[in-house]
Design an enzyme around this catalytic site. Sequence first.
Site, PDB file in Angstrom:
ATOM      1  N   ASP A  82     -14.728  54.658 -87.652  1.00 47.74           N
ATOM      2  CA  ASP A  82     -13.452  54.240 -87.072  1.00 47.74           C
ATOM      3  C   ASP A  82     -13.347  52.725 -87.169  1.00 47.74           C
ATOM      4  O   ASP A  82     -14.252  51.992 -86.754  1.00 47.74           O
ATOM      5  CB  ASP A  82     -13.392  54.696 -85.606  1.00 47.74           C
ATOM      6  CG  ASP A  82     -12.002  54.565 -85.033  1.00 47.74           C
ATOM      7  OD1 ASP A  82     -11.333  55.594 -84.872  1.00 47.74           O
ATOM      8  OD2 ASP A  82     -11.595  53.415 -84.760  1.00 47.74           O
ATOM      9  N   ILE A  83     -12.231  52.255 -87.741  1.00 50.95           N
ATOM     10  CA  ILE A  83     -12.042  50.810 -87.892  1.00 50.95           C
ATOM     11  C   ILE A  83     -11.861  50.187 -86.506  1.00 50.95           C
ATOM     12  O   ILE A  83     -11.074  50.685 -85.695  1.00 50.95           O
ATOM     13  CB  ILE A  83     -10.801  50.507 -88.768  1.00 50.95           C
ATOM     14  CG1 ILE A  83     -10.924  51.239 -90.116  1.00 50.95           C
ATOM     15  CG2 ILE A  83     -10.644  49.006 -88.986  1.00 50.95           C
ATOM     16  CD1 ILE A  83      -9.708  51.072 -91.003  1.00 50.95           C
ATOM     17  N   GLU A 125      -7.057  55.851 -88.122  1.00 52.92           N
ATOM     18  CA  GLU A 125      -7.952  54.876 -88.731  1.00 52.92           C
ATOM     19  C   GLU A 125      -9.379  55.394 -88.766  1.00 52.92           C
ATOM     20  O   GLU A 125     -10.330  54.658 -88.747  1.00 52.92           O
ATOM     21  CB  GLU A 125      -7.872  53.540 -87.988  1.00 52.92           C
ATOM     22  CG  GLU A 125      -8.502  53.497 -86.602  1.00 52.92           C
ATOM     23  CD  GLU A 125      -7.555  53.887 -85.482  1.00 52.92           C
ATOM     24  OE1 GLU A 125      -6.588  54.631 -85.717  1.00 52.92           O
ATOM     25  OE2 GLU A 125      -7.805  53.450 -84.348  1.00 52.92           O
TER      26      GLU A 125
END
Lengths: 226, 251
Positions: A82-83, A125
């Site tokens: 996950d960004i 994301e």
Amino acid sequence: MSTESNPKSSAAHDEACPLGTHDCPIYDQVQLLKVAHARLSQLSQTDPLTGLYNFRYLVSAVEREIERTRRTGSPTTLVMIDIDHFKSINDTYGHQVGNLALKHIAKLLKGSLRKIDIVCRYGGEEFTLILPNTRLSGGQLVAERMRERIEKSELISDDTKIALTASFGVGTFEEGMDLSGEAFIHEVDECLIRAKQKGRNQVQSVERKSIEGVSRQEKQSLNFDF
Amino acid sequence: MGPNVIAFSSGKGGVGKTSLSVNVASLLAQAGTKTLLVDGDLGLANVDILLNLNVETTLQDVLEQKAELSDSLAWVNNNFAVLPATSGVPDMVNQGPDAQKQMGELLDQLGSEFDMILIDTAAGIGADVLWFNHLSQISTVVLTPDPTSITDAYALIKVIWQEYDRQEFHLLLNQVQDEEEAEKFYSGLTKVCENYLQFRPQFLGHVTKDSSVQKGLRSKKPFAQEFPQSQATQDLTQIVIRLKELSMNQA
Ligand SMILES: Nc1ncnc2c1ncn2[C@@H]1O[C@H](COP(=O)(O)OP(=O)(O)OP(=O)(O)O)[C@@H](O)[C@H]1O
Ligand SMILES: [Mg+2]
């Protein structure tokens, strides 16, 4: 009629109408439908922005891989990514740049994996790697490498350098494990959440309690001598 | 008051889990406790054989939604019911977490109907044995003076402790010569538990090696009913008293 409808011969001569009719309009339509079907099924499995596999594909691929683990005993590792602070990137630089960041990460992920590995965009994301035939230690190595690569990479938009980091959860499905595909994904996702909670830009792994058997010393002391 | 579920396990097979749980249940019922005995040996069920019961539907049928729970209870008398199991269906042994959850719900449901629920589990340390213990308030470990039975009992205790952090186990020494011998083995095993696992198991009691156990088996009636004066029945009566006290403290 009966002789020409042999399915084998129609498969072998895919280019021609099985009835032998030139310019057969029905056959042409069938060919077009075939192409359209292939495209649709690919589209239904891919994420249009990044070109990676999508969530739907991920779920079926995980089911398939853990089934393979059950059959062959070779482990399957899942890495979820996950960004970090993606929302604030979007808010600060706009959605265009947000999309750019997603593509950037997608490219980094795709660029450093084996052919058999599967890269998916899980949601907004979030990304997921399925690493067949990989133990936990191997998955942790891959995740750490990716983490570093993302941290060191440069995303430049309008002459501003945007810093990117990501958090990782890693888990492995081993032979003899009693877990559904969905539960396995959930377990790794929980790990990813832990990586976020512990301060982001790090890798967390699923730790299963290892059951330790009865040791030789224990056996010896159980051998009572009354 | 919550359900009072007591599991009988052993690690090693053939040490007396079924014989003892059937007779504990029968004595509890006789003393007015509404008692259910669950045949938790999902692979090789035989509570029904010991009690000569006519079984139509089983625990597995209930878990697979093929039968009602109430239809599957076989009543030995007003106070004593059995939830029998199907024998010889190997894949039932490897029940997943779903079955465990279902079983937990089943026990909750049954807990309102019965004062005491006993579970006769399979031999070994399979997943079902572990989760039956997890679902029970009281884990009873049956062992005999046989060295392999002792090691297997210890292995069972250790694995349940590791898996579920349970530190309370009640040892039932079966097929001993007398109480003295039982206590010798109990303190031996206790020392090892203290050394390696850092806790002490409890002493539930002992049952003397007694031919009436086998005779009861052959007559297909609980030996505690057939031979109320036998040494085994007297020993078991003490155990039933302790189990009742324990379950009172649990509630
Ligand atoms: N106290 C006892 N005295 C004499 N014989 C006994 C005693 N307890 C059990 N037995 C005998 O041991 C044998 C095994 O007993 P039982 O079937 O109850 O064991 P189990 O632990 O349930 O076995 P399994 O692991 O196969 O389920 C039977 O023949 C039984 O009669
Ligand atoms: Mg038995």
